[in-house]
Every structure is written in structure tokens, then in C-alpha cells.
Design a protein around this motif. Structure first.
Motif, PDB file in Angstrom:
ATOM      1  N   HIS A   1      34.139  38.946  45.990  1.00 50.64           N
ATOM      2  CA  HIS A   1      34.937  39.186  44.792  1.00 50.64           C
ATOM      3  C   HIS A   1      36.275  39.801  45.174  1.00 50.64           C
ATOM      4  CE1 HIS A   1      32.783  43.040  45.322  1.00 50.64           C
ATOM      5  NE2 HIS A   1      33.926  43.560  44.910  1.00 50.64           N
ATOM      6  N   GLY A   2      37.254  39.583  44.318  1.00 52.21           N
ATOM      7  CA  GLY A   2      38.578  40.157  44.510  1.00 52.21           C
ATOM      8  C   GLY A   2      39.184  40.481  43.162  1.00 52.21           C
ATOM      9  N   VAL A   3      40.123  41.431  43.161  1.00 51.62           N
ATOM     10  CA  VAL A   3      40.804  41.841  41.942  1.00 51.62           C
ATOM     11  C   VAL A   3      42.306  41.699  42.160  1.00 51.62           C
ATOM     12  CG1 VAL A   3      41.220  43.746  40.330  1.00 51.62           C
ATOM     13  CG2 VAL A   3      38.958  43.453  41.348  1.00 51.62           C
TER      14      VAL A   3
ATOM     15  N   THR B   1      54.900  25.917  44.388  1.00 53.07           N
ATOM     16  CA  THR B   1      56.285  26.136  44.802  1.00 53.07           C
ATOM     17  C   THR B   1      56.572  27.602  45.121  1.00 53.07           C
ATOM     18  OG1 THR B   1      56.994  26.374  42.510  1.00 53.07           O
ATOM     19  CG2 THR B   1      57.157  24.154  43.492  1.00 53.07           C
ATOM     20  N   LEU B   2      55.650  28.478  44.783  1.00 56.06           N
ATOM     21  CA  LEU B   2      55.733  29.912  45.078  1.00 56.06           C
ATOM     22  C   LEU B   2      57.006  30.547  44.527  1.00 56.06           C
ATOM     23  CD1 LEU B   2      54.480  29.864  48.799  1.00 56.06           C
ATOM     24  CD2 LEU B   2      53.132  29.962  46.702  1.00 56.06           C
ATOM     25  N   THR B   3      57.394  30.143  43.317  1.00 51.77           N
ATOM     26  CA  THR B   3      58.618  30.678  42.735  1.00 51.77           C
ATOM     27  C   THR B   3      58.374  31.731  41.658  1.00 51.77           C
ATOM     28  OG1 THR B   3      58.692  28.827  41.187  1.00 51.77           O
ATOM     29  CG2 THR B   3      59.992  28.612  43.200  1.00 51.77           C
ATOM     30  N   THR B   4      57.249  31.642  40.956  1.00 54.98           N
ATOM     31  CA  THR B   4      56.954  32.604  39.892  1.00 54.98           C
ATOM     32  C   THR B   4      55.715  33.399  40.271  1.00 54.98           C
ATOM     33  OG1 THR B   4      57.858  31.078  38.238  1.00 54.98           O
ATOM     34  CG2 THR B   4      56.478  32.881  37.421  1.00 54.98           C
ATOM     35  N   THR B   5      55.880  34.693  40.441  1.00 51.10           N
ATOM     36  CA  THR B   5      54.739  35.527  40.820  1.00 51.10           C
ATOM     37  C   THR B   5      53.843  35.793  39.615  1.00 51.10           C
ATOM     38  OG1 THR B   5      55.964  37.568  40.454  1.00 51.10           O
ATOM     39  CG2 THR B   5      55.955  36.696  42.698  1.00 51.10           C
ATOM     40  N   VAL B   6      52.565  35.913  39.906  1.00 51.01           N
ATOM     41  CA  VAL B   6      51.575  36.324  38.911  1.00 51.01           C
ATOM     42  C   VAL B   6      51.250  37.795  39.123  1.00 51.01           C
ATOM     43  CG1 VAL B   6      49.188  36.036  38.139  1.00 51.01           C
ATOM     44  CG2 VAL B   6      50.558  34.028  38.722  1.00 51.01           C
ATOM     45  N   GLY B   7      50.929  38.142  40.366  1.00 53.36           N
ATOM     46  CA  GLY B   7      50.536  39.509  40.660  1.00 53.36           C
ATOM     47  C   GLY B   7      50.191  39.691  42.112  1.00 53.36           C
ATOM     48  N   SER B   8      49.526  40.815  42.387  1.00 52.03           N
ATOM     49  CA  SER B   8      49.178  41.138  43.763  1.00 52.03           C
ATOM     50  C   SER B   8      47.714  41.540  43.877  1.00 52.03           C
ATOM     51  CB  SER B   8      50.069  42.259  44.295  1.00 52.03           C
ATOM     52  OG  SER B   8      49.986  43.381  43.447  1.00 52.03           O
ATOM     53  N   THR B   9      47.130  41.215  45.003  1.00 51.03           N
ATOM     54  CA  THR B   9      45.730  41.553  45.276  1.00 51.03           C
ATOM     55  C   THR B   9      45.614  43.061  45.452  1.00 51.03           C
ATOM     56  OG1 THR B   9      45.353  39.422  46.338  1.00 51.03           O
ATOM     57  CG2 THR B   9      43.800  41.189  46.880  1.00 51.03           C
TER      58      THR B   9
ATOM     59  N   GLY C   1      36.408  36.590  46.305  1.00 53.01           N
ATOM     60  CA  GLY C   1      36.979  37.322  47.430  1.00 53.01           C
ATOM     61  C   GLY C   1      37.494  36.417  48.525  1.00 53.01           C
ATOM     62  N   HIS C   2      36.888  35.225  48.693  1.00 52.98           N
ATOM     63  CA  HIS C   2      37.390  34.322  49.724  1.00 52.98           C
ATOM     64  C   HIS C   2      38.757  33.773  49.335  1.00 52.98           C
ATOM     65  CE1 HIS C   2      35.106  31.468  47.117  1.00 52.98           C
ATOM     66  NE2 HIS C   2      36.121  30.664  47.390  1.00 52.98           N
ATOM     67  N   CYS C   3      39.129  33.902  48.056  1.00 51.50           N
ATOM     68  CA  CYS C   3      40.476  33.506  47.609  1.00 51.50           C
ATOM     69  C   CYS C   3      41.480  34.639  47.816  1.00 51.50           C
ATOM     70  CB  CYS C   3      40.460  33.106  46.146  1.00 51.50           C
ATOM     71  SG  CYS C   3      39.519  31.608  45.819  1.00 51.50           S
ATOM     72  N   THR C   4      41.069  35.877  47.569  1.00 49.95           N
ATOM     73  CA  THR C   4      41.986  37.010  47.713  1.00 49.95           C
ATOM     74  C   THR C   4      42.133  37.470  49.153  1.00 49.95           C
ATOM     75  OG1 THR C   4      40.201  38.577  47.215  1.00 49.95           O
ATOM     76  CG2 THR C   4      41.601  37.876  45.375  1.00 49.95           C
ATOM     77  N   ASP C   5      41.165  37.152  49.985  1.00 47.68           N
ATOM     78  CA  ASP C   5      41.203  37.569  51.386  1.00 47.68           C
ATOM     79  C   ASP C   5      42.424  36.946  52.077  1.00 47.68           C
ATOM     80  OD1 ASP C   5      40.155  38.883  53.679  1.00 47.68           O
ATOM     81  OD2 ASP C   5      39.307  36.983  54.376  1.00 47.68           O
ATOM     82  N   GLY C   6      43.373  37.756  52.453  1.00 45.93           N
ATOM     83  CA  GLY C   6      44.570  37.263  53.133  1.00 45.93           C
ATOM     84  C   GLY C   6      45.693  36.862  52.199  1.00 45.93           C
ATOM     85  N   ALA C   7      45.471  36.915  50.885  1.00 47.37           N
ATOM     86  CA  ALA C   7      46.518  36.556  49.924  1.00 47.37           C
ATOM     87  C   ALA C   7      46.981  37.830  49.220  1.00 47.37           C
ATOM     88  CB  ALA C   7      45.999  35.558  48.899  1.00 47.37           C
ATOM     89  N   SER C   8      48.138  38.341  49.596  1.00 50.80           N
ATOM     90  CA  SER C   8      48.605  39.586  48.992  1.00 50.80           C
ATOM     91  C   SER C   8      49.371  39.347  47.697  1.00 50.80           C
ATOM     92  CB  SER C   8      49.474  40.364  49.977  1.00 50.80           C
ATOM     93  OG  SER C   8      50.588  39.591  50.372  1.00 50.80           O
ATOM     94  N   THR C   9      50.007  38.190  47.551  1.00 46.59           N
ATOM     95  CA  THR C   9      50.777  37.866  46.352  1.00 46.59           C
ATOM     96  C   THR C   9      50.279  36.555  45.770  1.00 46.59           C
ATOM     97  OG1 THR C   9      52.722  38.960  47.295  1.00 46.59           O
ATOM     98  CG2 THR C   9      53.102  37.492  45.425  1.00 46.59           C
ATOM     99  N   TRP C  10      50.174  36.510  44.449  1.00 45.40           N
ATOM    100  CA  TRP C  10      49.706  35.326  43.732  1.00 45.40           C
ATOM    101  C   TRP C  10      50.857  34.717  42.943  1.00 45.40           C
ATOM    102  CZ3 TRP C  10      44.524  33.509  43.236  1.00 45.40           C
ATOM    103  CH2 TRP C  10      43.634  34.155  44.087  1.00 45.40           C
ATOM    104  N   TYR C  11      50.883  33.377  42.885  1.00 39.53           N
ATOM    105  CA  TYR C  11      51.946  32.637  42.215  1.00 39.53           C
ATOM    106  C   TYR C  11      51.347  31.672  41.194  1.00 39.53           C
ATOM    107  CZ  TYR C  11      54.691  34.375  46.116  1.00 39.53           C
ATOM    108  OH  TYR C  11      55.307  35.190  47.032  1.00 39.53           O
ATOM    109  N   THR C  12      52.192  31.193  40.265  1.00 40.94           N
ATOM    110  CA  THR C  12      51.725  30.270  39.233  1.00 40.94           C
ATOM    111  C   THR C  12      51.548  28.849  39.751  1.00 40.94           C
ATOM    112  OG1 THR C  12      53.981  29.825  38.491  1.00 40.94           O
ATOM    113  CG2 THR C  12      52.764  31.564  37.328  1.00 40.94           C
ATOM    114  N   GLY C  13      52.166  28.510  40.858  1.00 42.17           N
ATOM    115  CA  GLY C  13      52.068  27.142  41.380  1.00 42.17           C
ATOM    116  C   GLY C  13      52.401  27.078  42.853  1.00 42.17           C
TER     117      GLY C  13
END
Length: 66
Positions: free
Chosen positions: A46-48, A28-36, A14-26
Motif C-alpha cells: 500500500h501507498g499514500v 506528459t508529466l506536465t500537471t502534478t497531482v501530488g507526492s508520495t 505500494g508497488h506503484c508508489t515505491d520509487g515514485a515521489s511525484t504523481w502526474y495526471t498523464g
């Protein structure tokens, strides 16, 4: 319920997802993985994250207890 079809999610700290709405592969923030979708921090930690990019692999399995 166990589903093999999308949507797919992963669980992380959860300390990783807190404040991070979008996730990227690297960084450079060019390829999205998903969203919190869920964050629990502080307290529980914990975060999902929901995979939103079908081009990004989503490895991993969760087996039922034996």
C-alpha cells in the motif's frame, strides 16, 4: 478523525508508489497531482499520496462501517 478540508490523500498500491515521489495526471508529466508520503512494499502493498495541486479534483469517499 474525519476532515473535509485539505490536505487530501489517496491510497493506492505500494508497488506503484515505491520509487515514485511525484504523481502526474498523464504521461506528459506536465500537471502534478501530488507526492508520495508513505510506501509499504514489498510485504504489505500500500501507498499514500498527498494531493498538492488544488486544481486537480480528488473524488472519492470513505464511509464508516455499518
Amino acid at each position: 478523525m474525519c476532515r473535509a478540508a485539505p490536505p487530501h490523500y489517496f491510497v493506492t498500491a505500494g508497488h506503484c508508489t515505491d520509487g515514485a515521489s511525484t504523481w502526474y495526471t498523464g504521461s506528459t508529466l506536465t500537471t502534478t497531482v501530488g507526492s508520495t508520503v508513505v510506501t509499504s512494499f514489498p510485504g504489505n502493498d500500500h501507498g499514500v499520496v498527498r494531493y498538492t495541486n488544488p486544481a486537480v479534483p480528488h473524488p472519492g469517499t470513505i464511509a464508516p462501517p455499518t
